[in-house]
Write a protein that holds these residues in place. Structure first.
Motif, PDB file in Angstrom:
ATOM      1  N   THR A  19      -9.339  12.555  35.396  1.00 49.61           N
ATOM      2  CA  THR A  19      -8.138  13.862  35.337  1.00 49.61           C
ATOM      3  C   THR A  19      -8.354  14.703  34.556  1.00 49.61           C
ATOM      4  N   TYR A  20      -9.429  15.155  33.893  1.00 50.65           N
ATOM      5  CA  TYR A  20      -9.929  16.200  32.839  1.00 50.65           C
ATOM      6  C   TYR A  20     -10.328  16.730  33.874  1.00 50.65           C
ATOM      7  N   ALA A  21     -10.483  17.686  34.903  1.00 48.44           N
ATOM      8  CA  ALA A  21     -10.090  18.757  35.512  1.00 48.44           C
ATOM      9  C   ALA A  21      -9.508  19.251  36.289  1.00 48.44           C
ATOM     10  N   PRO A  22      -9.947  21.052  36.740  1.00 47.07           N
ATOM     11  CA  PRO A  22      -8.935  21.599  37.137  1.00 47.07           C
ATOM     12  C   PRO A  22      -7.898  20.981  38.123  1.00 47.07           C
ATOM     13  N   PHE A  23      -6.430  21.465  37.871  1.00 45.00           N
ATOM     14  CA  PHE A  23      -5.456  20.690  38.537  1.00 45.00           C
ATOM     15  C   PHE A  23      -5.995  21.349  40.577  1.00 45.00           C
ATOM     16  N   GLU A  24      -6.181  22.163  40.746  1.00 44.54           N
ATOM     17  CA  GLU A  24      -6.835  22.666  41.948  1.00 44.54           C
ATOM     18  C   GLU A  24      -8.289  21.222  43.181  1.00 44.54           C
ATOM     19  N   THR A  25      -9.044  21.551  41.874  1.00 46.70           N
ATOM     20  CA  THR A  25      -9.692  20.534  41.482  1.00 46.70           C
ATOM     21  C   THR A  25     -10.092  19.237  42.494  1.00 46.70           C
ATOM     22  N   LEU A  26      -8.257  18.470  41.356  1.00 47.33           N
ATOM     23  CA  LEU A  26      -8.211  17.256  41.674  1.00 47.33           C
ATOM     24  C   LEU A  26      -7.606  17.151  42.774  1.00 47.33           C
ATOM     25  N   GLN A  27      -6.928  18.363  43.133  1.00 48.66           N
ATOM     26  CA  GLN A  27      -5.850  17.528  44.670  1.00 48.66           C
ATOM     27  C   GLN A  27      -7.136  18.268  45.801  1.00 48.66           C
ATOM     28  N   LYS A  28      -8.106  19.111  45.141  1.00 44.92           N
ATOM     29  CA  LYS A  28      -9.141  18.988  46.814  1.00 44.92           C
ATOM     30  C   LYS A  28     -10.226  18.024  47.158  1.00 44.92           C
ATOM     31  N   LEU A  29     -10.119  17.010  45.544  1.00 46.10           N
ATOM     32  CA  LEU A  29     -10.925  16.068  45.994  1.00 46.10           C
ATOM     33  C   LEU A  29     -10.380  14.782  46.083  1.00 46.10           C
ATOM     34  N   TYR A  30      -9.224  14.876  45.393  1.00 42.53           N
ATOM     35  CA  TYR A  30      -8.229  13.225  46.325  1.00 42.53           C
ATOM     36  C   TYR A  30      -7.568  13.528  47.237  1.00 42.53           C
TER      37      TYR A  30
ATOM     38  N   ARG B 259     -13.058  21.796  32.643  1.00 42.62           N
ATOM     39  CA  ARG B 259     -12.047  21.569  31.329  1.00 42.62           C
ATOM     40  C   ARG B 259     -10.958  21.391  32.379  1.00 42.62           C
ATOM     41  N   PRO B 260      -9.391  21.107  31.770  1.00 45.56           N
ATOM     42  CA  PRO B 260      -8.547  21.622  32.886  1.00 45.56           C
ATOM     43  C   PRO B 260      -8.251  22.640  32.796  1.00 45.56           C
ATOM     44  N   ASP B 261      -8.703  23.500  32.412  1.00 44.19           N
ATOM     45  CA  ASP B 261      -8.232  24.656  32.281  1.00 44.19           C
ATOM     46  C   ASP B 261      -9.077  26.209  32.831  1.00 44.19           C
ATOM     47  N   LEU B 262     -10.559  25.360  33.145  1.00 46.00           N
ATOM     48  CA  LEU B 262     -11.281  26.254  33.917  1.00 46.00           C
ATOM     49  C   LEU B 262     -10.161  26.979  34.728  1.00 46.00           C
TER      50      LEU B 262
ATOM     51  N   ASP C  10     -16.337  16.698  24.785  1.00 47.45           N
ATOM     52  CA  ASP C  10     -16.368  17.989  24.798  1.00 47.45           C
ATOM     53  C   ASP C  10     -15.620  18.810  23.887  1.00 47.45           C
ATOM     54  N   GLY C  11     -15.386  18.090  22.438  1.00 44.30           N
ATOM     55  CA  GLY C  11     -14.927  18.899  21.815  1.00 44.30           C
ATOM     56  C   GLY C  11     -12.773  18.552  21.166  1.00 44.30           C
ATOM     57  N   SER C  12     -12.168  18.411  23.089  1.00 42.81           N
ATOM     58  CA  SER C  12     -11.040  19.061  22.985  1.00 42.81           C
ATOM     59  C   SER C  12     -10.502  18.328  21.796  1.00 42.81           C
ATOM     60  N   VAL C  13     -10.620  16.938  21.569  1.00 47.92           N
ATOM     61  CA  VAL C  13      -9.783  16.167  20.747  1.00 47.92           C
ATOM     62  C   VAL C  13     -10.979  15.601  19.684  1.00 47.92           C
ATOM     63  N   ALA C  14     -12.237  15.367  19.715  1.00 50.49           N
ATOM     64  CA  ALA C  14     -13.247  14.809  19.129  1.00 50.49           C
ATOM     65  C   ALA C  14     -14.491  15.117  19.672  1.00 50.49           C
ATOM     66  N   ARG C  15     -15.729  14.825  19.329  1.00 55.67           N
ATOM     67  CA  ARG C  15     -16.981  14.541  19.905  1.00 55.67           C
ATOM     68  C   ARG C  15     -17.833  13.499  19.909  1.00 55.67           C
TER      69      ARG C  15
END
Length: 332
Positions: free
Chosen positions: A124-135, A78-81, A44-49
């Motif tokens: 693990t590349y997603a908002p923390f709250e999203t990961l909490q709910k999915l896991y 993205r984690p900052d979404l 997505d361009g955060s570190v490369a494309r």
């Protein structure tokens, strides 16, 4: 009288199947999950494309293609979404994919226990709250004994590891974090457009284990410009770091990737079956019997595979591997 001609004992490797039978008392099947919206920081361009030069995630996960067909949403996370409008879709996909795959393995193979495997992209590349709910949802599914999360070392932080450690302790379920190491050579990681170096690799493995999590290191044999000694050194290094599990597979070439262009131009030559078998034999001699081997083969059985052709059928790989391993007194 002592039999001086007694055969040497066979070294039985701790495959993931054997590990699960010892740990849970029965067979356990991994259920691969692919959710809409997940991507990677080097796509997505955060570190490369463009992703890694070999990357075409559909080839690694057929479930991903199905998840794309089931979802008309093009948003990537993205984690900052700040808000994730895909969350309800993702929770439904998790439930649906689990339901049909667990039913298939139960009805066809009689398997009653499962481990959720978040496989495609960086999970693990997603908002923390999203990961909490999915896991949390994943571990609450019926007959699930744990989960495994595929990720990268640049997409994990201590807050996430703290949460996973607490979740594993609270629910008394097993959580594996699978790190895509691929190689411990900086020049290789740069060449394959990995988007990160080796700086956090040992840290992530160590910190995960401190929190009661299991770690699995993914390594690829056959990466451009790597010698046999380099590949085995990558294995030695992750073993030294204390990885609980190892996953090794050959690099194969999928159409419409950067690696495919290199192959067509003659600047990359894929690893041969004989060379790969030799590397696996040497690797299993090194791997201690308490380290879980999740995989030693891989391939893709469709027309997107360009080379090597022996990766079209994993049975070809396994026959060659088992025959050579038996000759060395190793049971896989």
């Amino acid at each position: 009288m002592v039999n001086i001609y007694r055969e040497s004992p066979v070294k039985q490797m701790l495959t993931f199947g054997r590990y699960c039978k010892r740990r849970f008392g029965q067979r356990v099947r991994k259920i691969p999950i692919a959710l809409a919206g997940f991507t990677c920081p080097n796509i997505d361009g955060s570190v490369a494309r463009g992703g890694c030069i070999f990357c075409k995630n559909e080839s690694f996960s057929p479930t991903l293609e199905k998840s794309k067909k089931d979802s008309k949403v093009a948003l990537t996370m993205r984690p900052d979404l700040k808000e994730n409008p895909l969350l309800e879709t993702q929770l439904k996909q998790l439930q649906t994919q689990y339901d049909w795959q667990s039913a298939f393995h139960r009805n066809k193979f009689g398997i009653e226990r499962y481990m959720i495997y978040f496989q495609s992209f960086t999970n693990t590349y997603a908002p923390f709250e999203t990961l909490q709910k999915l896991y949390t949802k994943a571990l609450s599914l019926p007959n699930v004994v744990g989960m495994s999360i595929g990720t990268r070392t640049d997409s994990v932080d201590l807050r996430l590891l703290d949460f996973l450690g607490e979740l594993a302790h609270k629910r008394k379920q097993e959580i594996w974090v699978e790190y895509g190491i691929q190689s411990v050579y900086e020049e290789t990681l740069q060449l394959i457009n990995r988007g990160h170096g080796t700086e956090k690799m040992e840290f992530c493995i160590t910190e995960s284990k401190k929190r009661g999590l299991k770690t699995c290191s993914h390594i690829i044999y056959g990466l451009p410009n790597e010698t046999k000694d380099m590949m085995l050194h990558s294995l030695d290094t992750v073993l030294k770091w204390g990885s609980n599990g190892i996953k090794i597979h050959p690099l194969y070439i999928i159409e419409k990737t950067i690696l495919a262009t290199m192959y067509e131009k003659g600047t990359y030559h894929p690893i041969t079956l004989n060379a790969y078998v030799d590397l696996i034999v040497e690797s299993l001699k090194k791997i201690p019997q308490n380290v879980v081997i999740h995989r030693i083969s891989a391939g893709v059985r469709n027309e997107t595979l360009l080379a090597p052709q022996w990766c079209f059928d994993k049975n070809i790989q396994m026959r060659a591997l088992r025959e050579s391993l038996r000759e060395e007194g190793i049971e896989y």
